[in-house]
Design an enzyme around this catalytic site. Structure first.
Site, PDB file in Angstrom:
ATOM      1  N   HIS A 129       0.930  -1.279   0.161  1.00  0.00           N
ATOM      2  CA  HIS A 129       0.072   0.097   0.063  1.00  0.00           C
ATOM      3  C   HIS A 129       0.926   1.339   0.045  1.00  0.00           C
ATOM      4  CE1 HIS A 129      -3.558   2.335   0.115  1.00  0.00           C
ATOM      5  NE2 HIS A 129      -3.904   1.724   1.523  1.00  0.00           N
ATOM      6  N   GLN A 132      -0.358   4.703   0.747  1.00  0.00           N
ATOM      7  CA  GLN A 132      -0.836   5.028   2.249  1.00  0.00           C
ATOM      8  C   GLN A 132       0.543   5.422   2.945  1.00  0.00           C
ATOM      9  OE1 GLN A 132      -4.120   5.184   3.803  1.00  0.00           O
ATOM     10  NE2 GLN A 132      -2.535   6.284   5.059  1.00  0.00           N
TER      11      GLN A 132
END
Length: 306
Positions: A129, A132
């Site tokens: 991710h 993020q």
């Protein structure tokens, strides 16, 4: 042409530029200053997983850069009707300038990127991710300055967030204390995709309280990520001692921050008193997804700007 499929796809120098650029872009946004560097460019957003922050941050961000957005899901396109990923990539990348994909396996986004004529961004996969963590690091810098030499405590599942924190630590010169329940630890080979890394960039702890000692940042995620719902009850039992509480924050540094990528389940992976308390910066963290992603999209399409 560059893709952004995992955090270690970029160099430390590139991150230095992106983080400074994101700060400038955010400053302009807060001052209502127009910043249309991507006028007439189109972002295709492909979702196989549900989304709130990813969709809003990319869609709003692209419009704020002067561009436009095409939103696709497997339910309203040929992506859900067994069209080969390679064919979808060839078609979509001929009609748009940039593609963001939020999907399950990392292999899917890598196959798409291999056949795309435009940059591809990982909006989330089971394994990584990167957007993020980019937002998290930007948020830390806003509140505490450079993250280099600092300690991040990861409490919970050895998931895509944990993997990406390890890549970031290896690249940017900080350390991650990782504490996960038995059977839910990180996979080094997966976390670094088989690339060389400094083993000193992280340390494992069986006790989450020990992992939090002296940390500059304490962070966690839900116990059951999307795609693992059938394991929910089993995970609740296994993770019972991995709830970030006031005791854990008390052994971290006095000015330690708390982060969570959201959505959060108060009373499970984090106490309400922590996520809603004075050390929590989760709302800044969520907003900053948009600002760092604007810098990222701009960089992938038009390179470094003065």
């Amino acid at each position: 042409m560059k893709h952004y499929l995992q955090f270690q796809d970029f160099s430390a120098d590139e991150y230095e530029y992106l983080l400074k650029r994101a700060a400038l872009i955010k400053q302009k946004f807060k001052g209502y200053v127009t910043h249309h560097t991507l006028a007439d460019r189109t972002l295709a957003m492909i979702f196989e997983k549900a989304s709130t922050r990813t969709r809003v941050s990319f869609e709003a961000g692209m419009y704020q850069l002067g561009g436009s957005v095409v939103h696709l899901t497997t339910g309203d396109s040929q992506l859900g009707r067994a069209e080969p990923i390679e064919d979808s990539a060839r078609v979509i990348s001929r009609m748009t300038d940039l593609v963001m994909i939020r999907t399950f396996g990392q292999d899917k986004i890598e196959r798409f990127a291999a056949h795309s004529r435009v940059p591809v961004i990982n909006g989330l996969t089971n394994e990584f991710h990167p957007c993020q963590i980019l937002a998290d690091i930007f948020t830390f810098i806003e509140h505490r300055g450079s993250i280099q030499g600092k300690t991040v405590a990861w409490v919970g599942d050895g998931n895509n967030m944990a993997n990406t924190w390890l890549q970031a630590a290896n690249l940017l010169g900080f350390k991650v204390h990782v504490s996960t329940p038995s059977g839910y630890g990180i996979d080094e080979l997966l976390a670094f995709s088989g690339r060389p890394y400094d083993k000193g960039c992280y340390q494992l702890f069986s006790d989450p309280q020990e992992a939090c000692k002296g940390a500059d940042l304490v962070t966690t995620d839900v116990w059951t990520s999307m795609g693992y719902e059938e394991e929910n009850e089993k995970r609740k039992k296994a993770f019972a001692d991995w709830c970030v509480d006031l005791d854990m924050m008390a052994v971290a540094k006095k000015d330690a921050l708390f982060m969570h990528c959201l959505p959060a389940h108060r009373g499970e992976e984090v106490q309400a008193e922590v996520i809603d308390g004075p050390q929590s910066v989760v709302w800044d963290e969520a907003e900053n997804r948009m600002h760092v992603q604007k810098a990222l999209m701009e960089y992938l399409l038009i390179g470094k700007q003065g």
